[in-house]
Enzyme design. Structure first.
Site, PDB file in Angstrom:
ATOM      1  N   VAL A  79       0.995  -0.805   0.038  1.00 29.66           N
ATOM      2  CA  VAL A  79      -0.230  -0.054   0.033  1.00 29.66           C
ATOM      3  C   VAL A  79       1.092   1.232  -0.155  1.00 29.66           C
ATOM      4  O   VAL A  79       2.306   0.929   0.161  1.00 29.66           O
ATOM      5  CB  VAL A  79      -0.872   0.311   1.687  1.00 29.66           C
ATOM      6  N   SER A 133      12.110  -3.402  -6.501  1.00 29.69           N
ATOM      7  CA  SER A 133      12.390  -2.247  -7.219  1.00 29.69           C
ATOM      8  C   SER A 133      12.380  -2.987  -8.402  1.00 29.69           C
ATOM      9  O   SER A 133      12.889  -4.232  -9.273  1.00 29.69           O
ATOM     10  CB  SER A 133      14.310  -2.413  -7.555  1.00 29.69           C
ATOM     11  N   LYS A 187      17.277   0.238  -0.488  1.00 28.07           N
ATOM     12  CA  LYS A 187      16.856   0.324  -1.132  1.00 28.07           C
ATOM     13  C   LYS A 187      16.636   1.779  -1.667  1.00 28.07           C
ATOM     14  O   LYS A 187      16.273   2.397  -2.730  1.00 28.07           O
ATOM     15  CB  LYS A 187      15.423  -0.440  -1.632  1.00 28.07           C
ATOM     16  N   HIS A 190      19.575   2.781  -3.861  1.00 29.35           N
ATOM     17  CA  HIS A 190      19.513   2.102  -4.920  1.00 29.35           C
ATOM     18  C   HIS A 190      18.393   3.285  -5.910  1.00 29.35           C
ATOM     19  O   HIS A 190      19.079   3.568  -6.572  1.00 29.35           O
ATOM     20  CB  HIS A 190      18.509   0.939  -5.223  1.00 29.35           C
ATOM     21  N   ASN A 191      17.572   3.889  -5.070  1.00 28.13           N
ATOM     22  CA  ASN A 191      16.371   5.378  -5.720  1.00 28.13           C
ATOM     23  C   ASN A 191      18.041   5.814  -6.160  1.00 28.13           C
ATOM     24  O   ASN A 191      17.599   6.767  -6.940  1.00 28.13           O
ATOM     25  CB  ASN A 191      15.818   5.305  -4.908  1.00 28.13           C
ATOM     26  N   GLU A 194      19.740   5.818  -8.658  1.00 26.03           N
ATOM     27  CA  GLU A 194      19.202   5.601 -10.223  1.00 26.03           C
ATOM     28  C   GLU A 194      18.884   7.227 -10.755  1.00 26.03           C
ATOM     29  O   GLU A 194      18.842   7.412 -11.047  1.00 26.03           O
ATOM     30  CB  GLU A 194      17.757   5.474  -9.982  1.00 26.03           C
TER      31      GLU A 194
END
Ligand code: NBP
Length: 480
Positions: A79, A133, A187, A190-191, A194
């Site tokens: 969610v 991801s 994560k 990671h973003n 990115e």
């Protein structure tokens, strides 16, 4: 007595884009999936369109969801991150039993995950914050999954997650990251990487457009070509596709009719905030976040149009050479962005006692996720060879790559500045590199100033200890 309806191996609650695709991915891998969404319409829409994907159990309430699951129960929450996640966790926890597993696959802030894990552990429940991801497509066909949480829960959960994850050379892009919030932390970084990667590609595009005068199709061709070499990656591949897209309404390149104001959902900002707290210079990621913010300052930008540029240099005449310069600058800057991201991961690991393994992270980012790239194999190799690598740029492969590209990198940054083209990520990456390799930085002066106005003390190059000077012409020095 075993409840005859408790047959689902996994439950998914939150069936918007990501949740429904992950639920279908589980079903396609032979798992029975119990489906739940706050509004039943999404559950029914999924069943109406995709029941052929496998075995689903339709549930309307959390009680029904819990009753549909075999033990230990595993429920994946997909969610909207934030308050909605807390609300759903509370509802699930109230209905679950000790040993059950709640997995949060949303983009939660890692500190929230640390808090939630501790609270649920007190109640005997396992909480797994899992970074996922790959967007919509990855969720369906194989994402990169970064699950944190208790190692025991991975024994029961790991095989399910590994089977739906992307696979590269027979290795799943999923591994147990470490305790509590480590999965979401990784994560998040990671973003952040990115963001930096996208900004660097954007700067390369800007140079092609405004320094070389290429049109979108010509630039697309360059990126297509680059995607056959060292820069091969998902982001370079989709860059060529985006640039090749023609607008149905105007017949122009679509990129030329899209408003140049980039939005952000917040994970880049989180990465930078965390890096500031950890004291890690993630300059590439920070510049990427700020570049989006500048692009989005539309009123200010409009008011500033026409401000003096100063005298600009002539544009490069040798397009072929400059194209190769940009390629090398992009590669070198990308190495810096990853090096900084891995530094942040190492610092987070030390701060929270996570004991993270950088090589494993590069391995699970090779497929499924947005930053998947050929390049990641090199990072894995570098950390496999030396897990204690002080910086990725010291690994022989990357050291050589930068050495080969350094002159190009300098030419690109200098040319961009002389042409008035902003290259914050290329520029700051190069400055970071120069700072790191500098024999002597101007920080000695900073220390002198700090001691002057605040008696903050300094260290000497020729003696141990902390020193304070009685400034204002008085040459005396005292040990602090
Ligand atoms: P959204 O982030 O748009 O969330 C929509 C879902 O949240 C719906 O199922 C909605 O139920 C449910 N929800 C909300 Br809103 N408030 C709720 C509440 N108080 N109680 C229960 N359910 C509630 O969905 P998404 O784009 O599929 O992303 C899901 C998660 O995955 C997010 O955390 C996102 O950040 C993360 N993520 C997304 C991507 C991506 O590419 N989109 C990639 C990676 C991770 P309803 O149908 O009843 O309104």
């Amino acid at each position: 007595m075993t409840n005859p309806t408790a047959r689902a191996q996994i439950g998914v609650t939150g069936l918007a884009v990501m949740g429904s695709n992950i639920a279908r991915n589980f079903a396609r891998h032979g798992y029975t999936v119990a489906l739940h969404n706050r509004s039943v319409a999404k559950t029914d829409a999924l069943l109406a369109e995709h029941s052929g994907d496998g075995d689903f159990v339709r549930t309307e309430t959390i009680a029904e969801l819990i009753a549909a699951l075999e033990k230990p129960r595993r429920v994946l929450i997909m969610v909207k991150a934030g308050d909605a996640t807390d609300a759903v966790i509370e509802e699930l926890a109230a209905a679950m039993e000790p040993g059950d597993i709640i997995i949060d696959g949303g983009n939660a802030l890692y500190t929230d995950t640390i808090r939630r894990e501790a609270a649920l552990r007190e109640r005997g429940l396992n909480f797994v914050g899992a970074g996922i991801s790959g967007g919509e497509e990855g969720a369906l066909n194989g994402p990169s999954i970064m699950p944190g949480g208790p190692a025991e829960s991975y024994e029961s959960l790991g095989p399910l997650l590994e089977s739906i994850a992307a696979q590269v050379d027979g290795t799943p892009c999923c591994t147990h990251i470490g305790p509590d919030g480590s999965g979401h932390f990784v994560k998040m970084v990671h973003n952040g990487i990115e963001y930096a990667d996208m900004q660097l590609i954007g700067e390369a595009y800007h140079l092609f457009r405004d320094a070389l005068g290429f049109d979108a199709k010509q630039i697309a061709d360059v990126f297509t070509q680059w995607n056959t070499g060292d820069l091969e990656s998902y982001l370079v591949e989709i860059t060529a596709e985006v640039l090749n897209q023609v607008d149905a309404k105007t017949g122009k390149a679509l990129v030329d009719v899209i408003v140049d104001a980039a939005e952000q959902k917040g994970t880049g900002r989180w990465t930078v905030k965390s890096a500031l707290d950890l004291g890690i210079p993630v300059t590439g990621i920070a510049e990427a976040v700020f570049a989006r913010a500048i692009s989005g300052s539309r009123a200010q930008r409009k008011a500033a149009q026409g401000l003096a540029s100063g005298t600009l240099a002539d544009k490069p005449t040798d397009a072929e050479t400059f194209t190769e310069d940009i390629r090398r600058a992009l590669y070198a800057s990308k190495v810096i962005a990853y090096a900084q991201g891995f530094d942040q991961i190492a610092a987070g690991s030390a701060e929270y006692g996570w004991n993270l393994t950088p090589g494993d992270l590069a391995r699970i980012w090779r497929g499924g996720c947005i930053i998947r790239a050929r390049f990641l194999n090199r990072i894995t190799e570098a950390y496999d060879e030396n897990p204690e690598l002080p910086s990725l740029i010291l690994a022989p492969y990357f050291r050589d790559a930068i050495e080969t590209g350094i002159d190009s990198w300098r030419r690109v940054v200098a040319t961009a500045i002389q042409l008035g083209i902003p290259v914050p990520a290329f520029g700051s990456s190069l400055s970071y590199y120069d700072a790191l390799r500098a024999e002597r930085l101007p920080a000695a002066l900073t220390q002198g100033q700090r001691d002057f106005f605040g008696a903050h003390t300094y260290e000497r190059t020729d003696a141990d200890g902390k020193f304070h000077t009685l400034w204002s012409g008085d040459r005396s020095e005292v040990s602090a």
